[in-house]
Write a protein that holds these residues in place. Sequence first.
Motif, PDB file in Angstrom:
ATOM      1  N   PRO A 117       0.833  -1.216   0.000  1.00 43.42           N
ATOM      2  CA  PRO A 117       0.000   0.000   0.000  1.00 43.42           C
ATOM      3  C   PRO A 117       0.861   1.258   0.000  1.00 43.42           C
ATOM      4  N   ALA A 118       0.242   2.386  -0.400  1.00 46.04           N
ATOM      5  CA  ALA A 118       0.974   3.653  -0.456  1.00 46.04           C
ATOM      6  C   ALA A 118       1.565   4.001   0.907  1.00 46.04           C
ATOM      7  N   LEU A 119       0.844   3.649   1.960  1.00 46.65           N
ATOM      8  CA  LEU A 119       1.342   3.861   3.315  1.00 46.65           C
ATOM      9  C   LEU A 119       1.664   2.481   3.901  1.00 46.65           C
ATOM     10  N   PRO A 120       2.903   2.008   3.734  1.00 48.23           N
ATOM     11  CA  PRO A 120       3.220   0.662   4.187  1.00 48.23           C
ATOM     12  C   PRO A 120       2.948   0.502   5.685  1.00 48.23           C
TER      13      PRO A 120
END
Lengths: 352, 165
Positions: free
Chosen positions: A335-338
Motif C-alpha cells: 500500500p501507499a502507506l506501508p
Amino acid sequence: MNRFDYVRPATVAEAVAAAAQPGSAYLAAGTNLLDLMKGGVMRPARLVDLARVPGLDAIEALPDGGVRIGARVRNSDLAYDPGFARRFPAVAEALLSGASAQLRNAATVGGNLLQRTRCAYFYDPASACNKREAGAGCDAREGENRLHAVLGWSEQCIATHPSDFCVPLVALGAVVEIEGQAGRREVPLEEFHRLPGTTPERESVLAPGELIVAVRLPGEAAGFAGHARYVKLRERTSYAFAVVSATAGLRLEDGAIAEARLALGGVAAKPWRVPEAEAVLRGARPGAEAFRRAAEAALAEARPSGDNAFKIELARRILVRALTLAAAGTPERLPALPASPHAPHPGVSLHG
Amino acid sequence: MSLSITLTVNAVPRTIALDDPRVTLLDLLRERLDLTGTKKGCDRGQCGACTVLVDGRRVNSCLALAVSLDGAEVLTIEGLAEGEVPHPVQAAFIEHDAFQCGFCTPGQIMSAVGLIREAQAGDDPERVREAMSGNLCRCGAYKGITEAVLEAQRRLAADAEEKAA
C-alpha cells in the motif's frame, strides 16, 4: 561530539582486531550512532569504519530458498530488491514503514539490529538511565512512560527496542552471523537481544568487538509469502516509531492454518515473537474468533510499566489486524502507506 | 590527526584535508566548501533540510561523517541548475508555490530529485507524500510540494521520452 580516533580497516579480520580495543564502536552509516554522539549519549574513543570492508554488501539467494543479507546492505536496497520483497513481503513492508526515505537510503541491516532505544531518558544525559550508566537508576519509571515496555521489562529498565525490520525477521526465524576474534558464530535473532533484567546496559549477546556480518532467513520463511503482513500504529502516519506493531505470517492448507508466525514490536526490549499465540492458531480456521484467542495468548504475560496499560489492548488489536490482513492475502503491491492501519484494504472487513 | 579525502562535489573533484574526523558532510559543505544552500535545521536527521545526493541517493548530510564518504559523488542544490536554467524540480517548485519562507526548500528539492530517481512513487500523490515525509516544512507548503514533485516527474519523463525519440 567527543573526540575519537578513526580507523578504516580493509578486512573483517582487521575490523574485529581494531574493535577489540576497549572504547571502540563500529561505524556503518552512522544514522543512529552520530545522533547519539551529538547528544553526548555515546562517547566512543575510537570509530572502526566499515565503509571499506568487503563482503558485507550482498543479498544472496541460498540453495535452500533462503537469503543471506550482508550487514551493510541498506534498508531501501533490501526493501526494493524484487526477489527479496516477493519472498519476504512482510519484511519489505516493515522496512518501508521505518524512518524516512533518506534514512532508509543510508541505514544498514546490522545497524538496524543494534540501534538503541528511543527512550527519552536514555537520550538525555541529564536523566538517570541504567542503560546509559549502569547503576544510575531509571527516571523513566516515574516519568513520561506511556510508550514504554509492557513485556519483559524490569525495575531497572522499561525501554523498548524500536526496530520494525526485526519484528518480521524474528517471526521468520532469522539467524545472525557474527564474527569475532575467536572466529564465526551464529545466533538466532530471537536470542540475539537481551531482556534488561538487572543489566540493561547489556543489550545483545555480542561480546565487545564482535561484528554482525550477515542476517540469514531460512528457505521455509518464504512459505508465508502469500499471507504475510506488518502493521504499525504510530502517533503520526509516517516517519515515526511504533507505539505498537505486529507481524503475521500464515501458511494455509485446505482453508485452515497449517502454521502461523507472529511477533510484536514496540512492546519490549527485543522484537517479541509469540510462539504460544502461534500454537493457538495451528489447525484453526482463520477468522475473528481464532485471531482474538491468539492475541489474548500473545499478551497473556503483559503488564504495564507505567502509564501504558492501553498498549496491551492496543497490541492485541494490532495483532488481530495483522492476522486479518494476512489471511486476506499479501497484496500485489505494498500500500501507499506501508504497514499503516489507516491504509485502505479493498475487500477486507476489519470491523466485523 | 590529518585525514585526506577526495570527493566529487557538483561534478568538481576535490581533495580535502580534514583535521578532525568529527566533521559531518553537512558541516564540510557549509563551513569548508562555502556551499551554504544545504541547510542545517535540526542537525539530528529529523527535518530533512540537509538532504543531498550521495552517489545518486538522497541522504541526511548531518548524519554522515565526511571522512567515511571518501571517494563519493555529492550533488547539492548548487549543482542542480544548468547555468541560469533551473532544474525541472526547481522550476516546478516556483510554479506551484511549493514554499513560503524557503528554509526547507533546498532539502525538499534534493529529496524530490532523489525520489524521482528512485521511481517508486509513480503518479500517486499519497506515495509522493509518504516518500517526502522525511522533509518537514514548518510553513506547511506540503500541498504545493506534492504538486511540484508530480509535475516535475511528468516533465522529466516527457523530456526523457523526447530524447529517446
